[in-house]
Design a protein around this motif. Sequence first.
Motif, mmCIF file in Angstrom:
data_model
loop_
_atom_site.group_PDB
_atom_site.id
_atom_site.type_symbol
_atom_site.label_atom_id
_atom_site.label_comp_id
_atom_site.label_asym_id
_atom_site.label_seq_id
_atom_site.Cartn_x
_atom_site.Cartn_y
_atom_site.Cartn_z
ATOM 1 N N ASN A 250 0.894 -1.276 -0.023
ATOM 2 C CA ASN A 250 0.096 -0.103 -0.113
ATOM 3 C C ASN A 250 0.936 1.370 0.120
ATOM 4 O O ASN A 250 1.498 1.517 0.890
ATOM 5 C CB ASN A 250 -0.740 -0.211 1.280
ATOM 6 C CG ASN A 250 -1.900 1.115 1.252
ATOM 7 O OD1 ASN A 250 -1.780 2.156 0.447
ATOM 8 N ND2 ASN A 250 -2.791 0.995 2.041
ATOM 9 N N PRO A 251 1.058 2.011 -1.041
ATOM 10 C CA PRO A 251 1.751 3.125 -1.245
ATOM 11 C C PRO A 251 1.624 4.272 -0.028
ATOM 12 O O PRO A 251 2.134 5.052 0.379
ATOM 13 C CB PRO A 251 1.544 3.644 -2.497
ATOM 14 C CG PRO A 251 1.193 2.511 -3.416
ATOM 15 C CD PRO A 251 0.163 1.672 -2.314
ATOM 16 N N LEU A 252 -0.159 4.389 0.371
ATOM 17 C CA LEU A 252 -0.156 5.268 1.355
ATOM 18 C C LEU A 252 0.360 4.973 2.690
ATOM 19 O O LEU A 252 0.487 5.770 3.361
ATOM 20 C CB LEU A 252 -1.691 5.320 1.312
ATOM 21 C CG LEU A 252 -2.404 5.842 0.067
ATOM 22 C CD1 LEU A 252 -4.179 6.029 0.214
ATOM 23 C CD2 LEU A 252 -1.650 7.264 -0.280
ATOM 24 N N GLU A 253 0.246 3.512 2.895
ATOM 25 C CA GLU A 253 1.047 3.166 4.148
ATOM 26 C C GLU A 253 2.482 3.680 4.047
ATOM 27 O O GLU A 253 2.916 4.120 5.214
ATOM 28 C CB GLU A 253 1.019 1.616 4.316
ATOM 29 C CG GLU A 253 1.455 1.125 5.499
ATOM 30 C CD GLU A 253 1.406 -0.270 5.692
ATOM 31 O OE1 GLU A 253 1.809 -0.862 6.608
ATOM 32 O OE2 GLU A 253 0.609 -0.849 5.115
ATOM 33 N N PHE A 254 2.975 3.257 3.067
ATOM 34 C CA PHE A 254 4.493 4.002 3.063
ATOM 35 C C PHE A 254 4.600 5.574 3.324
ATOM 36 O O PHE A 254 5.597 5.887 3.845
ATOM 37 C CB PHE A 254 5.081 3.629 1.739
ATOM 38 C CG PHE A 254 6.191 4.326 1.190
ATOM 39 C CD1 PHE A 254 7.387 4.233 2.085
ATOM 40 C CD2 PHE A 254 6.225 5.252 0.303
ATOM 41 C CE1 PHE A 254 8.625 4.855 1.993
ATOM 42 C CE2 PHE A 254 7.583 6.036 0.085
ATOM 43 C CZ PHE A 254 8.665 5.779 0.861
ATOM 44 N N VAL B 194 -2.066 15.428 -2.022
ATOM 45 C CA VAL B 194 -2.613 16.845 -1.868
ATOM 46 C C VAL B 194 -3.635 16.715 -0.779
ATOM 47 O O VAL B 194 -3.609 17.702 0.240
ATOM 48 C CB VAL B 194 -3.165 17.365 -3.165
ATOM 49 C CG1 VAL B 194 -3.741 18.797 -2.952
ATOM 50 C CG2 VAL B 194 -2.092 17.441 -4.280
ATOM 51 N N CYS B 195 -4.445 15.956 -0.831
ATOM 52 C CA CYS B 195 -5.521 15.843 0.345
ATOM 53 C C CYS B 195 -5.338 15.464 1.612
ATOM 54 O O CYS B 195 -5.411 16.122 2.502
ATOM 55 C CB CYS B 195 -6.749 15.038 -0.211
ATOM 56 S SG CYS B 195 -7.874 15.234 -1.624
ATOM 57 N N LYS B 196 -4.159 14.709 1.643
ATOM 58 C CA LYS B 196 -3.500 14.312 2.970
ATOM 59 C C LYS B 196 -2.709 15.560 3.533
ATOM 60 O O LYS B 196 -2.723 15.886 4.853
ATOM 61 C CB LYS B 196 -2.609 13.167 2.912
ATOM 62 C CG LYS B 196 -2.303 12.712 4.144
ATOM 63 C CD LYS B 196 -1.148 11.195 3.981
ATOM 64 C CE LYS B 196 -0.902 10.875 5.393
ATOM 65 N NZ LYS B 196 -0.493 12.073 6.414
ATOM 66 N N ALA B 197 -1.903 16.190 2.505
ATOM 67 C CA ALA B 197 -1.111 17.530 3.025
ATOM 68 C C ALA B 197 -1.893 18.452 3.518
ATOM 69 O O ALA B 197 -1.644 19.271 4.361
ATOM 70 C CB ALA B 197 -0.159 17.715 1.796
ATOM 71 N N LEU B 198 -3.050 18.717 2.860
ATOM 72 C CA LEU B 198 -4.059 19.771 3.237
ATOM 73 C C LEU B 198 -4.707 19.513 4.581
ATOM 74 O O LEU B 198 -4.768 20.237 5.377
ATOM 75 C CB LEU B 198 -5.146 19.957 2.177
ATOM 76 C CG LEU B 198 -4.650 20.681 1.003
ATOM 77 C CD1 LEU B 198 -5.985 20.498 0.014
ATOM 78 C CD2 LEU B 198 -4.423 22.292 1.084
ATOM 79 N N ASP B 199 -4.932 18.263 4.641
ATOM 80 C CA ASP B 199 -5.599 17.549 6.119
ATOM 81 C C ASP B 199 -4.543 17.978 7.284
ATOM 82 O O ASP B 199 -4.616 18.224 8.227
ATOM 83 C CB ASP B 199 -6.103 16.295 5.999
ATOM 84 C CG ASP B 199 -7.323 16.146 5.295
ATOM 85 O OD1 ASP B 199 -8.053 17.137 4.986
ATOM 86 O OD2 ASP B 199 -7.592 14.945 4.831
#
Length: 231
Positions: A35-39, A221-226
């Motif tokens: 899972n790239p997001l886990e990384f 981008v969404c994660k960075a904004l959050d």
Amino acid sequence: MIQVGIIDDEELARKVMADYCAKIDHFEVVLNTGNPLEFINFIQGNPLDLIFLDIEMPELNGLEILGALKNPPKVILTTAYSEYALASYEYGVVDYLLKPIKIDRFLKAINKVSPSDWAPRKKESDSQELQIKHDGIPVNIPFRSIQYIKSFGNYIKIFTDMRMYLVSETLTRISGQLPDNFQRTHKSYIANLHRVDKATKGSLQIADNEVPISTTYKVLVCKALDDLAKT
């Protein structure tokens, strides 16, 4: 011990790489994920020395993940597709391994990293300015004045509140000089998230400009904004 991460959506490929790493006394695999997001979540709080990174993955492309990292660890790319070889070296990777990966090729790749490369990485600079050369003249640009940066052939355009600077540089290299509030939104754009007036599914509004968000970078981008909203 060398802290190693393996990121590959193929379970068998991860197992092969983990088995190879287990043969190296000073390697410790601390992340093994498909899972790239886990990384991405892991590396924000856990420094890695070396990653084996697949390119073609369902959610995020490995090269674009690499381009989005501010201070990436040493990277060895693993893929079944030879056509990415040339593009991969723009990111300063150690090596490029074609699947199926044999043990001798694995050993050759890790031996390309010298012992000095495992030294602790320098702490990021506390500078509040980006240092560039514009028309051969050194210029310091306050980070807060930068709205966004756009790729332009073999150059980049840095858009600030006052003017635009044309610089002989790549987005990948310049991103390593930027603080965490700068985020890659597209293969050709980096945005200063502190300057975002409005965010939609496909773009960021910064002053009178729209910075596009590609499908590949949407999650980042969404994660960075959050994360920015929580600080």
